[in-house]
Motif scaffolding. Sequence first.
Motif, mmCIF file in Angstrom:
data_model
loop_
_atom_site.group_PDB
_atom_site.id
_atom_site.type_symbol
_atom_site.label_atom_id
_atom_site.label_comp_id
_atom_site.label_asym_id
_atom_site.label_seq_id
_atom_site.Cartn_x
_atom_site.Cartn_y
_atom_site.Cartn_z
ATOM 1 N N MET A 86 -3.031 10.379 -1.984
ATOM 2 C CA MET A 86 -1.693 10.229 -2.545
ATOM 3 C C MET A 86 -0.739 11.151 -1.787
ATOM 4 O O MET A 86 -1.121 12.242 -1.372
ATOM 5 C CB MET A 86 -1.680 10.616 -4.033
ATOM 6 N N THR A 87 0.511 10.701 -1.612
ATOM 7 C CA THR A 87 1.504 11.527 -0.935
ATOM 8 C C THR A 87 2.895 11.104 -1.391
ATOM 9 O O THR A 87 3.074 10.031 -1.967
ATOM 10 C CB THR A 87 1.369 11.418 0.601
ATOM 11 N N ARG A 88 3.876 11.928 -1.108
ATOM 12 C CA ARG A 88 5.271 11.604 -1.405
ATOM 13 C C ARG A 88 5.927 11.086 -0.130
ATOM 14 O O ARG A 88 5.819 11.692 0.921
ATOM 15 C CB ARG A 88 6.028 12.830 -1.887
ATOM 16 N N TYR A 89 6.590 9.964 -0.247
ATOM 17 C CA TYR A 89 7.327 9.348 0.856
ATOM 18 C C TYR A 89 8.795 9.637 0.588
ATOM 19 O O TYR A 89 9.406 9.041 -0.303
ATOM 20 C CB TYR A 89 7.049 7.845 0.878
ATOM 21 N N GLY A 90 9.357 10.598 1.329
ATOM 22 C CA GLY A 90 10.729 11.022 1.114
ATOM 23 C C GLY A 90 11.706 10.198 1.926
ATOM 24 O O GLY A 90 11.553 10.080 3.139
ATOM 25 N N THR A 91 12.682 9.597 1.261
ATOM 26 C CA THR A 91 13.709 8.796 1.926
ATOM 27 C C THR A 91 15.084 9.356 1.557
ATOM 28 O O THR A 91 15.202 10.153 0.615
ATOM 29 C CB THR A 91 13.643 7.313 1.487
ATOM 30 N N PRO A 92 16.132 8.928 2.249
ATOM 31 C CA PRO A 92 17.482 9.376 1.869
ATOM 32 C C PRO A 92 17.867 8.938 0.455
ATOM 33 O O PRO A 92 18.780 9.484 -0.141
ATOM 34 C CB PRO A 92 18.388 8.695 2.895
ATOM 35 N N TYR A 93 17.152 7.946 -0.094
ATOM 36 C CA TYR A 93 17.479 7.413 -1.415
ATOM 37 C C TYR A 93 16.608 7.990 -2.525
ATOM 38 O O TYR A 93 16.753 7.614 -3.680
ATOM 39 C CB TYR A 93 17.337 5.881 -1.383
ATOM 40 N N GLY A 94 15.677 8.866 -2.165
ATOM 41 C CA GLY A 94 14.791 9.472 -3.146
ATOM 42 C C GLY A 94 13.334 9.378 -2.712
ATOM 43 O O GLY A 94 13.020 8.759 -1.694
ATOM 44 N N ASP A 95 12.462 10.025 -3.472
ATOM 45 C CA ASP A 95 11.036 10.055 -3.155
ATOM 46 C C ASP A 95 10.292 8.929 -3.867
ATOM 47 O O ASP A 95 10.642 8.542 -4.977
ATOM 48 C CB ASP A 95 10.419 11.382 -3.582
ATOM 49 N N ILE A 96 9.246 8.455 -3.192
ATOM 50 C CA ILE A 96 8.345 7.453 -3.749
ATOM 51 C C ILE A 96 6.934 8.021 -3.653
ATOM 52 O O ILE A 96 6.546 8.532 -2.603
ATOM 53 C CB ILE A 96 8.414 6.127 -2.964
ATOM 54 N N LEU A 97 6.180 7.946 -4.715
ATOM 55 C CA LEU A 97 4.783 8.356 -4.686
ATOM 56 C C LEU A 97 3.978 7.188 -4.139
ATOM 57 O O LEU A 97 4.026 6.089 -4.699
ATOM 58 C CB LEU A 97 4.293 8.722 -6.094
ATOM 59 N N ILE A 98 3.286 7.394 -3.019
ATOM 60 C CA ILE A 98 2.479 6.314 -2.456
ATOM 61 C C ILE A 98 1.008 6.706 -2.429
ATOM 62 O O ILE A 98 0.663 7.866 -2.269
ATOM 63 C CB ILE A 98 2.954 5.864 -1.044
ATOM 64 N N GLY A 99 0.183 5.691 -2.603
ATOM 65 C CA GLY A 99 -1.258 5.861 -2.525
ATOM 66 C C GLY A 99 -1.775 5.053 -1.350
ATOM 67 O O GLY A 99 -1.346 3.925 -1.122
ATOM 68 N N ILE A 100 -2.672 5.651 -0.609
ATOM 69 C CA ILE A 100 -3.288 4.988 0.531
ATOM 70 C C ILE A 100 -4.781 4.950 0.270
ATOM 71 O O ILE A 100 -5.441 5.984 0.230
ATOM 72 C CB ILE A 100 -2.985 5.742 1.842
ATOM 73 N N ASP A 101 -5.297 3.748 0.039
ATOM 74 C CA ASP A 101 -6.718 3.552 -0.233
ATOM 75 C C ASP A 101 -7.328 2.931 1.019
ATOM 76 O O ASP A 101 -7.231 1.723 1.235
ATOM 77 C CB ASP A 101 -6.893 2.643 -1.445
ATOM 78 N N THR A 102 -7.919 3.773 1.853
ATOM 79 C CA THR A 102 -8.418 3.334 3.158
ATOM 80 C C THR A 102 -9.791 2.699 3.013
ATOM 81 O O THR A 102 -10.680 3.248 2.382
ATOM 82 C CB THR A 102 -8.501 4.528 4.134
ATOM 83 N N GLY A 103 -9.922 1.532 3.637
ATOM 84 C CA GLY A 103 -11.213 0.853 3.686
ATOM 85 C C GLY A 103 -11.947 1.261 4.946
ATOM 86 O O GLY A 103 -12.686 2.236 4.967
ATOM 87 N N ASP A 104 -11.678 0.557 6.018
ATOM 88 C CA ASP A 104 -12.403 0.768 7.267
ATOM 89 C C ASP A 104 -11.494 1.386 8.322
ATOM 90 O O ASP A 104 -10.318 1.037 8.420
ATOM 91 C CB ASP A 104 -12.940 -0.580 7.767
ATOM 92 N N ILE A 105 -12.035 2.299 9.113
ATOM 93 C CA ILE A 105 -11.350 2.876 10.275
ATOM 94 C C ILE A 105 -12.272 2.709 11.468
ATOM 95 O O ILE A 105 -13.457 3.049 11.395
ATOM 96 C CB ILE A 105 -11.039 4.381 10.102
ATOM 97 N N ARG A 106 -11.722 2.170 12.548
ATOM 98 C CA ARG A 106 -12.474 2.035 13.794
ATOM 99 C C ARG A 106 -11.693 2.732 14.897
ATOM 100 O O ARG A 106 -10.522 2.413 15.128
ATOM 101 C CB ARG A 106 -12.680 0.552 14.132
ATOM 102 N N ILE A 107 -12.332 3.690 15.555
ATOM 103 C CA ILE A 107 -11.689 4.437 16.637
ATOM 104 C C ILE A 107 -12.564 4.305 17.874
ATOM 105 O O ILE A 107 -13.747 4.637 17.843
ATOM 106 C CB ILE A 107 -11.515 5.928 16.265
ATOM 107 N N ILE A 108 -11.966 3.803 18.944
ATOM 108 C CA ILE A 108 -12.678 3.653 20.218
ATOM 109 C C ILE A 108 -11.953 4.492 21.257
ATOM 110 O O ILE A 108 -10.777 4.266 21.545
ATOM 111 C CB ILE A 108 -12.726 2.176 20.667
ATOM 112 N N GLU A 109 -12.671 5.478 21.790
ATOM 113 C CA GLU A 109 -12.106 6.353 22.818
ATOM 114 C C GLU A 109 -12.723 6.013 24.160
ATOM 115 O O GLU A 109 -13.939 5.958 24.299
ATOM 116 C CB GLU A 109 -12.424 7.812 22.504
#
Length: 147
Positions: A86-109
């Motif tokens: 969970m995090t706060r997304y701050g905009t010029p119009y006010g803050d929004i509480l957002i949740g990020i529910d991550t499923g899969d992450i793939r990183i190829i270097e």
Amino acid sequence: MKKEVLLALKGLQFAAAEEDARALETITPAEYYKRNDSHYIIYDEVMEDFSETVKNTIKIKGSQVEVTKKGFINVHMIFEQNKRNMTRYGTPYGDILIGIDTGDIRIIEDEDSIHVDVDYSLEANYEHMADCKLEMNISPREEMLEL
């Protein structure tokens, strides 16, 4: 990898109704460096209808991706496989509480590039908004210019 890179970002949000699916694609110059086993990509973002730019930092370490935006938009998003943040997304119009529910992450270097795919669900004020995909390609500037 060289310090000067191109960052290709592709985002896709799938809302409840098929016709509400939204895609975003951008390619922008960025700066890259590696410190303490973490990859950092830094770039400025210009947003429509605003004269101020947003400073963006992407940090990739292990299987975790962090995106920090500073300016007239302020947020620190953490993407960790099979975790909800969970995090706060701050905009010029006010803050929004957002949740990020991550499923899969793939990183190829590779020696000269990094490819990242993230699948996640997005909530705003505890309400499911969309299922999302984020794709990032980081490569030397001259390599992308040849395409």
